[in-house]
Design a protein around this motif. Structure first.
Motif, short mmCIF file in Angstrom:
data_model
loop_
_atom_site.label_atom_id
_atom_site.label_comp_id
_atom_site.label_asym_id
_atom_site.label_seq_id
_atom_site.Cartn_x
_atom_site.Cartn_y
_atom_site.Cartn_z
N THR B 127 59.75 39.34 37.84
CA THR B 127 58.66 39.70 38.75
C THR B 127 57.94 40.92 38.17
OG1 THR B 127 58.05 40.54 40.93
CG2 THR B 127 60.27 41.03 40.19
N ALA B 128 56.65 40.95 38.37
CA ALA B 128 55.86 42.11 37.92
C ALA B 128 56.29 43.37 38.66
CB ALA B 128 54.37 41.85 38.15
N TYR B 129 56.91 43.16 39.83
CA TYR B 129 57.29 44.31 40.65
C TYR B 129 58.59 44.98 40.20
CZ TYR B 129 53.24 43.65 43.52
OH TYR B 129 51.93 43.56 43.95
N ILE B 176 59.91 36.53 28.59
CA ILE B 176 59.95 36.84 30.02
C ILE B 176 58.55 36.64 30.62
CG2 ILE B 176 60.32 38.69 31.72
CD1 ILE B 176 62.34 39.88 29.59
N VAL B 177 58.50 35.97 31.77
CA VAL B 177 57.24 35.84 32.50
C VAL B 177 57.41 36.58 33.82
CG1 VAL B 177 55.55 34.27 33.54
CG2 VAL B 177 56.75 33.60 31.45
N ARG B 178 56.50 37.47 34.11
CA ARG B 178 56.59 38.27 35.34
C ARG B 178 55.42 37.96 36.27
NH1 ARG B 178 56.75 44.17 32.76
NH2 ARG B 178 58.89 44.29 31.95
N PRO B 179 55.62 37.08 37.23
CA PRO B 179 54.55 36.85 38.22
C PRO B 179 54.49 38.02 39.21
CG PRO B 179 56.14 35.04 38.15
CD PRO B 179 56.76 36.21 37.45
N SER B 180 53.35 38.14 39.87
CA SER B 180 53.25 39.14 40.96
C SER B 180 53.59 38.44 42.28
CB SER B 180 51.87 39.78 40.94
OG SER B 180 50.84 38.81 40.92
N ILE B 181 52.76 38.55 43.28
CA ILE B 181 53.06 37.92 44.58
C ILE B 181 52.52 36.49 44.54
CG2 ILE B 181 52.70 38.04 47.07
CD1 ILE B 181 52.15 41.07 46.66
N VAL B 182 53.42 35.54 44.52
CA VAL B 182 53.01 34.14 44.34
C VAL B 182 52.54 33.55 45.67
CG1 VAL B 182 53.72 31.86 43.57
CG2 VAL B 182 54.63 33.90 42.44
N ALA B 249 52.14 37.34 34.70
CA ALA B 249 51.37 36.25 35.33
C ALA B 249 50.87 36.80 36.66
CB ALA B 249 52.25 35.03 35.54
N VAL B 250 49.76 37.49 36.58
CA VAL B 250 49.27 38.23 37.74
C VAL B 250 47.84 37.80 38.08
CG1 VAL B 250 50.74 40.24 37.32
CG2 VAL B 250 48.50 40.11 36.22
N GLY B 251 47.42 38.15 39.28
CA GLY B 251 46.09 37.74 39.73
C GLY B 251 45.11 38.89 39.65
N THR B 252 44.11 38.83 40.53
CA THR B 252 43.15 39.92 40.62
C THR B 252 43.58 40.79 41.78
OG1 THR B 252 41.49 38.33 39.94
CG2 THR B 252 40.68 40.43 40.78
N PRO B 253 43.86 42.07 41.52
CA PRO B 253 44.40 42.88 42.62
C PRO B 253 43.39 43.05 43.76
CG PRO B 253 44.00 44.23 40.66
CD PRO B 253 43.72 42.82 40.28
N LEU B 254 43.93 43.04 44.96
CA LEU B 254 43.11 43.24 46.16
C LEU B 254 43.53 44.54 46.81
CD1 LEU B 254 43.48 39.64 47.47
CD2 LEU B 254 41.27 40.75 47.31
N THR B 255 42.57 45.38 47.13
CA THR B 255 42.93 46.60 47.87
C THR B 255 43.12 46.24 49.34
OG1 THR B 255 40.65 47.13 48.39
CG2 THR B 255 41.53 48.03 46.33
N LEU B 256 43.77 47.12 50.06
CA LEU B 256 43.92 46.86 51.50
C LEU B 256 42.54 46.83 52.17
CD1 LEU B 256 47.11 48.83 52.57
CD2 LEU B 256 46.87 46.52 51.68
N ARG B 257 41.60 47.55 51.61
CA ARG B 257 40.22 47.48 52.14
C ARG B 257 39.66 46.07 51.94
NH1 ARG B 257 35.97 52.24 51.62
NH2 ARG B 257 37.93 53.23 52.11
N ASP B 258 39.94 45.47 50.78
CA ASP B 258 39.51 44.08 50.57
C ASP B 258 40.13 43.18 51.64
OD1 ASP B 258 38.05 44.60 48.24
OD2 ASP B 258 39.82 44.40 46.96
N PHE B 259 41.42 43.37 51.88
CA PHE B 259 42.10 42.56 52.89
C PHE B 259 41.41 42.75 54.24
CE2 PHE B 259 45.55 41.90 49.99
CZ PHE B 259 46.16 40.74 50.45
N SER B 260 41.17 44.01 54.58
CA SER B 260 40.56 44.33 55.86
C SER B 260 39.20 43.65 55.99
CB SER B 260 40.43 45.86 55.94
OG SER B 260 39.77 46.25 57.10
#
Lengths: 551, 384
Positions: B127-129, B176-182, B249-260
């Motif tokens: 995991t990327a984390y 090693i492959v490290r996904p983020s939040i799948v 193996a990660v995506g485009t990060p979203l800020t909590l403001r993006d979520f909001s």
């Protein structure tokens, strides 16, 4: 034609010397007279065709000859070829997107009457087969008819029978134009439709259309009219607009967001317009789930305490806060015949005052969908200033009581002035003044407020409190009472009477923060100006009580 | 594909494992699917793989020899494989430490033993984390930077990856492959299981949780399951290029403001307040909200503060596919799918119903939430 060829040639002879014409150009008569329609007041429309690649001006020349208005257009063969080619390309992508003007230009040329150089005229007419053009016209009208009828069906789901009937009337006209186009009657303007139908002969579909051509003349009530109109539309060959409640869904309108502060729901359109919803309207709005059938959304809204949600959702639709879609085929985009889609309606701004309260924008009633009379960013900034001014009042009052306890009269006097100014910042913000004048001006700038019992009283008391002096326990006590009364008056006026006593208890501070965070959430979305740095701290650095920060 | 490989996939019934298995089968490889107790491998869109498409082995990574009978294990070890793709892992949050130890750490030990015994290259899904609570740019070349790990899950994946590195030093060939939040499919948003971020989304949008301690500028990295599976498959195919390296193996990060902002686009949704952690006090939450907070939100709290960004240069250099270009659009696709299936946007449910779905019996219950963490794989498969 209502005019003879000799007359037209004669008119052309008089026209040519008055314009810059190209040698050996072709000339045609186009438009309603060439179609065989027209009357004594119809324009004469000449098109001059140059056998070249030139870029000739699009703007027509206008002449007045023999008591008639003569319009002269010019096009080169290359320009005409490009017009025909654009139709073919656009129609292949999405027939509904072919511009009406382009179709009109091509239609008029294809059905024109040659007056000069018939060989060249035949050459340009040969650039597109009339059969292909006729198919495009039929599909183009059918597309618009489909959209109008689908929209009418959506409005019926929302109980808007009269508006639905008006859209059915529009859809029906578009459908009959599609049907007529398929039979060679491609003239675009609907104004000669009766003559087009007459030319098509005594067909029962024509008769049925004539009886339904207008809602008023049909003698039917709106619901009956819509039912009959939808049936006739299908019979005219426009498929895909049959009543099917499951296919009409609600869909997202881009750029619309929902923000709740306390119990008040605000809907922001394009980061510019704020609509504030009354309680029932809010319940209807909260029931809107994208992708669900419109009928089921209305049913859920009705069940959730927003009876008669249909009319409210219809209003959301008109204001562009939500769209309707035909499942699997995207949003329904209706347009009246030969008009652009009308786009969202914007109602007149709300007259409720004050504009902003701590708990949200003022709203006229339970079913209100009121447009806040100020731009979204300034609304949000004013609201945050309003909340923060109340925190400052609390903070200054604490300082005042502390100073009075210790008989620090000068400190007390300053604190008293801070209470007054903070309260007035709140009043001005509540009435939409943003940005605010400097603190030294807030008493004088109460002149910006509208006249009224509350505001007049605030103005009078503020002038008096601005001159307060505190030099004794008695004066201090009187000042505190006067200021408390004044703050109560202000809070009553600006709807902040329930504002928590922020500094009395940790619960009070938590409630204050929650109100602040509700507004800051909207402020962050709009990139609105935060009232002061301390408010910005609430967002980013902890929100601890300022006066407890060092303890 | 140039050659038909014999590949063992652990955790083959999991969210990522099933997609990887399907891709390897489609590419013509001979796949052995190690599963714990699932009779079929079901893809993310709900389609079961044909039973004869893979050789299904029932096993348990927590046990020596992957819980396989001696003969079956020896058959694999003795020249029966060309690759191992290790997807099996526990990704649920809030479970006892020993569960993470058994599945994520001991499971990796057992897989490494097979790789060593068989001399077979290993593709390890981490995991990327494993970056823990580090801020800033996280590189694929970094692992142990003295970071604080937020929970037992991250700790176990960190230790598992450390074991892989040690084994590499001892001669095991691994990538090693490290996904983020799948999360769901990039285009359709479809997801088989509503876990981890989905649970948070549900509680927040239904207004069950109104205040969340977090920073508007904190970032969550959501990655589509199909993209993760593509990257793992690519690394497996091109192992010679990938060997000894790590791939985010990660995506485009979203800020909590993006979520909001995106959540605010949906009329029925409540948008939570993100409260600076220093002023957040769970004790002051209303009783019911506090229960949700304590049972679920605490498991994710750390993720709402982090502002890391994952560098994925290795992945960009190897794979042709790139993650979603627009994180907000991707989030919309995920939410739209949830609306379509009724997971989100349903009429406000009774609180007890949501608690029941979360396997919590009530606001005062003490059982752990069935919430899952950010990772590549899934509890299914050869885990527990």
């Amino acid at each position: 034609m209502i005019l003879s060829e000799d007359y037209l040639q004669n008119l052309l002879d008089k026209t040519i010397p008055q314009i810059h014409s190209v040698a050996n150009c072709a000339v045609v008569l186009e438009g309603s007279i060439a179609e065989g329609f027209g009357n004594s007041s119809s324009d004469i429309d000449f098109l001059l065709i140059a056998d070249s690649d030139a870029d000739l001006p699009t703007m027509p020349s206008l002449l007045f000859l023999d008591g008639r208005r003569v319009e002269v257009r010019t096009r080169s063969v290359r320009q005409l070829a490009e017009q025909f080619s654009a139709i073919t390309t656009d129609a292949r992508d999405h027939v509904g997107a072919v511009p009406e003007d382009l179709l009109n230009r091509c239609q008029r040329l294809l059905r024109s009457f040659p007056l000069r150089n018939p060989d060249l005229v035949a050459k340009v007419k040969g650039l597109m087969s009339f059969d292909d053009f006729q198919d495009t016209m039929r599909e183009w009208w059918a597309h618009h008819a489909r959209q109008s009828i689908r929209y009418a069906l959506a409005l019926r789901e929302l109980g808007q029978e009269e508006e639905a009937a008006a859209w059915t009337e529009a859809g029906l006209l578009q459908a009959v134009k599609s049907w007529a186009a398929g039979r060679g009657e491609t003239y675009l303007e609907p104004k000669w439709l009766p003559m087009q139908l007459d030319r098509l002969g005594d067909l029962s579909l024509c008769d049925r259309y004539r009886t339904l051509a207008s809602v008023e003349a049909s003698g039917l009530d709106p619901a009956e009219y819509s039912t009959a109109g939808v049936r006739l539309t299908a019979d005219l060959g426009v498929a895909g607009a049959e009543p099917d409640a499951e296919r009409i869904t609600v869909a997202r309108a881009t750029g619309v967001t929902t923000w709740q502060t306390g119990d008040r729901v605000h809907v922001v359109r394009d980061k510019q317009d704020v609509f504030v919803l009354g309680d029932r309207a809010a319940r209807a709005w909260r029931s809107v789930v994208f992708g669900r059938p419109l009928g089921s959304v209305v049913a859920v809204a009705d069940a959730s305490g927003a009876p008669q949600a249909g009319p409210q959702i219809a209003q959301f639709l008109r204001f562009g806060l939500v769209k309707v879609a035909w499942k699997g085929e995207g949003p329904i985009v209706p347009a009246m015949p030969l008009a652009a889609p009308s786009g969202p309606v914007t109602p007149p701004p709300s007259v409720a005052r004050p504009i902003v309260t701590v708990g949200g924008a003022a709203v006229g009633g339970e079913e209100g969908i009121d447009l806040v009379p100020m731009p979204a960013r300034r609304f949000s900034a004013a609201a945050m200033t309003l909340v923060w001014s109340n925190v400052l009042v609390e903070n200054a009052r604490e300082d005042l009581t502390g100073a009075l306890d210790r008989e620090q009269w000068s400190v007390a006097e300053l604190s008293a002035r801070r209470i007054l100014r903070a309260a007035l910042r709140g009043v001005l913000s509540a009435y939409g003044v943003n940005p605010l004048p400097p603190d030294s001006e807030v008493v004088r700038r109460l002149s910006l407020l509208p006249a009224g019992a509350d505001t007049d009283e605030i103005r009078a008391k503020a002038r008096h409190l601005a001159t307060l002096t505190i030099a004794s326990t008695a004066q201090g006590s009187a000042a505190l009472t006067a200021l408390d009364d004044f703050v109560a008056l202000v809070r009553h006026t600006i709807g902040a009477h329930s504002f928590p006593s922020s500094f009395d208890s940790s619960d009070g501070w938590r409630q204050t923060l929650e109100i602040g965070y509700d507004w800051l959430r909207l402020g962050a979305h709009l990139d609105a100006d935060l009232p002061i740095d301390e408010a910005s701290d609430l967002l980013s650095s902890g929100g601890a009580q300022p006066h407890l920060a060092t303890t | 594909m140039t050659e038909r490989l014999r590949i063992l996939v652990t955790g083959a019934a999991g969210l990522v494992g099933a997609e990887v298995t399907a891709r390897l089968v489609a590419a013509g490889h001979q796949v052995t699917a190690l599963v714990h107790n699932q009779p079929v491998v079901v893809r993310n869109d709900g389609t079961p793989l044909e039973p004869d498409a893979v050789t299904r082995l029932s096993g348990d990574v927590t046990k020596p020899r992957l819980g396989l009978p001696e003969a079956a294990y020896q058959a694999l070890a003795a020249d029966g494989l060309d690759r191992i793709v290790h997807c099996a892992a526990i990704t649920d949050f809030g479970l006892p430490d020993e569960v993470y130890q058994a599945v994520n750490v001991d499971g990796t030990v057992h897989v490494l033993e097979l790789a060593r015994a068989a001399g077979v290259p290993l593709v390890h899904v981490g995991t990327a984390y494993v970056c823990g609570e580090r801020d800033g740019l996280i590189r694929e070349t970094e692992l142990d930077e003295g970071q604080r790990l937020a929970n037992a899950y991250e700790d176990s994946k960190f230790r598992a990856e450390t074991l892989v590195h040690k084994a590499q030093a001892d001669g095991v060939r691994a990538a090693i492959v490290r996904p983020s939040i799948v999360v769901g499919d990039e285009r359709t948003g479809v997801v088989r299981d509503y876990k981890n971020i989905y649970v948070v989304l549900k509680l927040a949008t239904e207004g069950k949780v109104r205040s969340i301690p977090g920073q508007y500028e904190a970032r969550l990295d959501l990655v589509p399951v199909d993209y993760v599976a593509d990257i793992i498959t690519e690394v497996t195919h091109r192992f010679e290029e990938a060997a000894g390296r790590t791939f985010h193996a990660v995506g485009t990060p979203l800020t909590l403001r993006d979520f909001s902002d995106v959540m605010a686009e949906y009329p029925p949704f409540h948008v939570p307040r993100f409260v600076p952690p220093t002023s957040f006090d769970a004790q002051r939450l209303p009783r019911r909200e506090r229960a949700y907070y304590e049972r679920v939100m605490t498991l994710y709290e750390s993720y709402f503060r982090r502002r890391m960004r994952f560098d994925d240069s290795h992945t960009a250099g190897l794979a042709t596919r790139r993650p979603p270009a627009d994180g907000q659009d991707f989030l919309r696709a995920l939410i739209d799918h949830c609306l379509e299936t009724g997971y989100l946007g349903a009429p406000p449910a009774d609180a007890t119903e949501v608690l029941a779905r979360l396997n919590i019996t009530g606001p005062d219950a003490t059982s752990a939430a069935n919430a899952t963490g950010p990772t590549a794989s899934d509890v299914n498969g050869a885990g527990r």
